[in-house]
Every structure is written in structure tokens, then in C-alpha cells.
Write a protein that holds these residues in place. Structure first.
Motif, PDB file in Angstrom:
ATOM      1  N   ASP A 121      -4.715   4.872 -10.049  1.00 32.56           N
ATOM      2  CA  ASP A 121      -4.891   4.820  -8.593  1.00 32.56           C
ATOM      3  C   ASP A 121      -5.901   3.765  -8.164  1.00 32.56           C
ATOM      4  OD1 ASP A 121      -4.045   5.701  -6.094  1.00 32.56           O
ATOM      5  OD2 ASP A 121      -5.734   7.100  -5.879  1.00 32.56           O
ATOM      6  N   GLN A 122      -5.961   2.667  -8.923  1.00 28.96           N
ATOM      7  CA  GLN A 122      -6.833   1.556  -8.532  1.00 28.96           C
ATOM      8  C   GLN A 122      -6.218   0.811  -7.353  1.00 28.96           C
ATOM      9  OE1 GLN A 122      -9.861   0.426  -9.854  1.00 28.96           O
ATOM     10  NE2 GLN A 122      -9.937   2.314 -11.062  1.00 28.96           N
ATOM     11  N   ASP A 123      -7.073   0.239  -6.526  1.00 27.10           N
ATOM     12  CA  ASP A 123      -6.599  -0.515  -5.364  1.00 27.10           C
ATOM     13  C   ASP A 123      -6.022  -1.853  -5.808  1.00 27.10           C
ATOM     14  OD1 ASP A 123      -6.595  -0.952  -2.310  1.00 27.10           O
ATOM     15  OD2 ASP A 123      -7.634  -2.730  -3.089  1.00 27.10           O
ATOM     16  N   VAL A 124      -4.824  -2.175  -5.332  1.00 26.80           N
ATOM     17  CA  VAL A 124      -4.129  -3.370  -5.796  1.00 26.80           C
ATOM     18  C   VAL A 124      -4.877  -4.645  -5.413  1.00 26.80           C
ATOM     19  CG1 VAL A 124      -2.628  -3.435  -3.755  1.00 26.80           C
ATOM     20  CG2 VAL A 124      -1.886  -4.538  -5.859  1.00 26.80           C
ATOM     21  N   GLU A 125      -5.457  -4.691  -4.235  1.00 27.64           N
ATOM     22  CA  GLU A 125      -6.181  -5.901  -3.827  1.00 27.64           C
ATOM     23  C   GLU A 125      -7.470  -6.061  -4.630  1.00 27.64           C
ATOM     24  OE1 GLU A 125      -7.517  -8.270   0.234  1.00 27.64           O
ATOM     25  OE2 GLU A 125      -6.894  -6.161   0.351  1.00 27.64           O
ATOM     26  N   GLU A 126      -8.141  -4.956  -4.915  1.00 29.95           N
ATOM     27  CA  GLU A 126      -9.356  -5.021  -5.721  1.00 29.95           C
ATOM     28  C   GLU A 126      -9.051  -5.518  -7.121  1.00 29.95           C
ATOM     29  OE1 GLU A 126     -12.280  -4.266  -8.524  1.00 29.95           O
ATOM     30  OE2 GLU A 126     -10.426  -3.087  -8.518  1.00 29.95           O
ATOM     31  N   ARG A 127      -7.909  -5.083  -7.714  1.00 34.15           N
ATOM     32  CA  ARG A 127      -7.526  -5.549  -9.040  1.00 34.15           C
ATOM     33  C   ARG A 127      -7.183  -7.042  -9.029  1.00 34.15           C
ATOM     34  NH1 ARG A 127      -9.635  -3.581 -13.045  1.00 34.15           N
ATOM     35  NH2 ARG A 127     -11.180  -3.646 -11.398  1.00 34.15           N
TER      36      ARG A 127
ATOM     37  N   VAL B 222      -3.311   0.161 -11.551  1.00 32.69           N
ATOM     38  CA  VAL B 222      -2.774   0.453 -10.223  1.00 32.69           C
ATOM     39  C   VAL B 222      -1.763   1.595 -10.296  1.00 32.69           C
ATOM     40  CG1 VAL B 222      -1.388  -0.450  -8.313  1.00 32.69           C
ATOM     41  CG2 VAL B 222      -3.192  -1.864  -9.317  1.00 32.69           C
TER      42      VAL B 222
ATOM     43  N   ARG C 168       0.798  -1.225   0.000  1.00 34.85           N
ATOM     44  CA  ARG C 168       0.000   0.000   0.000  1.00 34.85           C
ATOM     45  C   ARG C 168       0.836   1.284   0.000  1.00 34.85           C
ATOM     46  NH1 ARG C 168      -3.237  -3.894  -0.057  1.00 34.85           N
ATOM     47  NH2 ARG C 168      -5.495  -3.588   0.146  1.00 34.85           N
TER      48      ARG C 168
ATOM     49  N   LYS D 262       2.528   4.386  -2.021  1.00 34.09           N
ATOM     50  CA  LYS D 262       2.153   5.118  -3.225  1.00 34.09           C
ATOM     51  C   LYS D 262       3.299   5.090  -4.235  1.00 34.09           C
ATOM     52  CE  LYS D 262      -1.983   6.409  -2.060  1.00 34.09           C
ATOM     53  NZ  LYS D 262      -3.179   5.909  -2.819  1.00 34.09           N
TER      54      LYS D 262
END
Length: 364
Positions: free
Chosen positions: A323-329, A319, A276, A278
Motif C-alpha cells: 500500500d505504498q503511494d505510487v507517486e512517492e515510489r 505499491v 489512485r 485501489k
């Protein structure tokens, strides 16, 4: 050119340029290594150490640093080999400065070891060479890629690489130049595929790092590497490269190494994203270039233009740049509908490679 005792000028004093200069200098060749940093040049020549990379390694006396001024015409026309170990974004500028200093009637062997795609043009290095130096020089250019960490090369640990060129004669010369009992070279005739493989694997190394950063383990990493190879091959075929190139050291060999080693810069970027952090902060504190970050942007444009399915590369891009969330992807990738495992395109137009071959005057 005497491949047993050549004079070599290496552009770039980073990790890979330095380790290859060391390898060639220890193989009876005379080597000049160019750096823009006067402190590096002075320190290197005084102590036979690079103050920025491979700091604990002592370089042979046959390796001398030059710079920070661009190498003179005298040096360029004196050497037998020009080896480019600079980031892809700097290749066009370097070749533009180099071209007027070349003796066209007695060209040195040109070898490129950078791995990336130019952001603004989405060009491979082969195309950059055509644009700056013309088709005749580009057709002689050679490219080296494969699983080859610098710190292991300077330890003389067994290493093998792929060497490709449109000219088998020049590929053979590059292979003979580098070949040693601890460093094996395998030649090929698909520089386009070799370049694509070398650039694309960095994007999938970021994905592998993300996976580990999220806490996933061996099953996930093995899946990512295998499906990453499928994506790379699918993109390569659509681009116009040979699918077999992705099964070589430059393809699956380099992909496996970069995706499975915590010392890989691109893996490290992905791992920190998985934790997490940046991306701006990661780049600022990484301390070296991770070409997969910029390649992901160029690759997204290529994938869209070719209309190729590349969900892993797409997720990495989202990602990094949306700025997409890595876990969501990661969840999105696993929720995609099932498909055939061997789903490579059967009839690919290969338009990018065709356009490049036309520039090279090798196609109508």
C-alpha cells in the motif's frame, strides 16, 4: 507429425488461446479448443464466435470447441499438438490431469504460451512440467513468447515471436507449425530465459502504466523501458539464463509492446494505480487476468533470494502489496544514487537454473 496438416488441442479459450486456435485453423490444421464454460462451448460451435473474447471475429469451421469436461484420452491421443494457453497458476493442475492420458511412446508436441511464475513455488512452467510429467517430457516442451496481441493476430497483421526449447528438433517443429507469411517464428535454446522475460515484462508494464497514470510522458516511459530491460537482464543472468535472450522478441520486443500500449492488461493496471485507484477494485473490474500482479509477488522473492538490485520491480511490489503511494515510489526511484549504466553481474552463480537443470537430468 505432419506440420502442414496437424490436429491441435488448445487448452484455454481466452484471448490468446482463441487467436492461436484461429491462426492454426486458418492454416489448414484441425483444431479443438477446450473451455470449462459450457456456454462458451455451445455458442462457439453454433455460431463460430467466442462470446467472451474477440467477439466480433468469426472463427474458421476447422476450429471446434470441446468441454466443459476435461478432454478425453481419445482426443488427447488423437492430436499431434497440445497447446497450453491457460494462466500459469492453472498449469500444474492441468498437467496432473493430463499425464495419465498421454501415450508416452507417442507423445504429441507440447507448446506453452503462458507468461508467469507460480506463486506458491516460484517455479517457471518448465519446472512445473518436470514436477508433473517428468524430465523426458519437459526436455521436449516448447515455449512461445513475443510481442503478439491477440486482436492483431486475428487481423493477420505481421507478427513475429520467439520459440524456445531444450530440444532444437521440437523448437523447429513448433516454428514450422505456426510459421506463415503473416506470422514469423525465430527459434532458440534458452526456454528459461524466454520464460523469465515473458513473466517479468508484465511487472515493468505495470510500472509504465503507473508512469502514464501519474501524467509523466515520453522521456519517463523510455527510461522505464530501458532500465526495466536492464533489471530483467540482471535478474536473468543471476538466475542462470542467457543475457542475449533478453534482446530477442521474447525480451525487449515483448517488453516494448506491453509497456507502450494502452490495450495491455498489465499497463492498464498500472495506469489505474497511477490514477489512485485501489488494486482490489482494479482486479475486480478489469474483466481479465493481469499476470503481472501475481508475478510481482513471486519476483520479489526471487530478487531477494538472488540478492539482485531491481528497484523498479521492488517499487511495483510495494505499491501492489504494501500500500505504498505510487507517486512517492516514483520520487524514490529518481532519488537513488547514480550508478554505472551497464551494471550486469559478471560472475553469476545461476543457482535456480542449475537446480532446474538437475531436475531435468542435464546437470550434476
Amino acid at each position: 507429425m505432419d506440420v502442414d496438416r496437424s490436429k491441435v488441442l488448445v487448452f484455454g479459450a481466452g484471448n490468446f488461446g482463441s487467436c492461436l486456435a484461429d491462426h492454426l485453423g486458418d492454416s489448414a490444421h484441425t483444431v479443438y479448443i477446450w473451455s470449462r464454460d459450457p456456454k462458451v462451448v455451445q455458442h462457439f460451435n453454433k455460431f463460430h464466435h467466442n462470446p467472451d473474447v474477440l467477439r466480433d471475429h468469426t472463427f474458421p469451421a476447422s476450429v471446434k470447441a470441446v468441454g466443459p469436461e476435461f478432454p478425453s484420452e481419445e482426443i488427447i491421443r488423437e492430436v499431434d499438438v497440445l497447446l497450453f494457453a491457460i494462466p500459469t497458476e492453472g498449469v500444474r493442475e492441468t498437467l496432473a490431469a493430463l499425464k495419465p492420458k498421454l501415450d508416452i511412446s507417442n507423445l504429441p508436441l507440447l507448446i506453452f504460451v503462458n507468461k508467469g511464475i507460480e506463486i506458491a513455488t516460484h517455479a517457471l512452467t518448465l519446472e512445473i512440467i518436470v514436477d508433473t510429467c517428468g524430465p523426458e517430457i519437459a526436455k521436449q516442451a516448447t515455449f512461445i513468447s513475443g510481442p503478439s496481441f491477440a486482436k492483431e493476430i486475428v487481423k493477420r497483421q505481421p507478427t513475429s515471436v520467439s520459440v524456445a526449447s531444450l530440444s532444437s528438433e521440437h523448437a523447429d517443429k513448433a516454428s514450422q507449425l505456426f510459421h506463415q507469411p503473416w506470422f514469423r517464428c525465430y527459434t532458440g535454446d534458452d526456454p528459461i530465459g524466454l520464460e523469465l522475460a515473458g513473466a517479468l515484462k508484465n511487472v515493468y508494464a505495470i510500472a509504465a502504466g503507473m508512469s502514464d497514470g501519474l501524467g509523466f510522458e515520453n522521456n519517463t516511459r523510455a527510461s522505464l523501458i530501458t532500465r526495466g530491460l536492464a533489471e530483467m537482464t540482471r535478474i536473468g543472468i543471476a538466475y542462470g539464463a542467457s543475457p542475449l535472450t533478453f534482446l530477442t522478441l521474447a525480451g525487449v520486443g515483448d517488453l516494448f509492446l506491453t509497456c507502450s500500449s494502452s490495450t495491455s492488461r498489465n499497463y492498464t493496471v498500472g495506469y489505474r494505480l497511477g490514477k489512485r485507484e485501489k488494486i482490489d477494485y482494479i482486479i475486480k473490474t478489469l474483466g481479465s487476468v493481469a499476470e503481472g500482479v501475481t508475478t510481482a509477488k513471486a519476483l520479489k522473492k526471487i530478487v531477494n533470494d538472488l540478492d539482485v538490485s531491481a528497484p523498479i520491480a521492488t517499487a511495483v511490489y510495494e505499491v501492489l502489496y504494501e500500500d505504498q503511494d505510487v507517486e512517492e515510489r516514483a520520487r524514490w526511484l529518481m532519488s537513488l544514487p547514480p550508478i554505472r549504466e551497464l551494471d550486469l553481474p559478471e560472475h553469476a552463480a545461476g543457482k535456480p537454473a542449475q537446480r532446474l537443470l538437475q531436475k531435468l537430468e542435464l546437470a550434476v
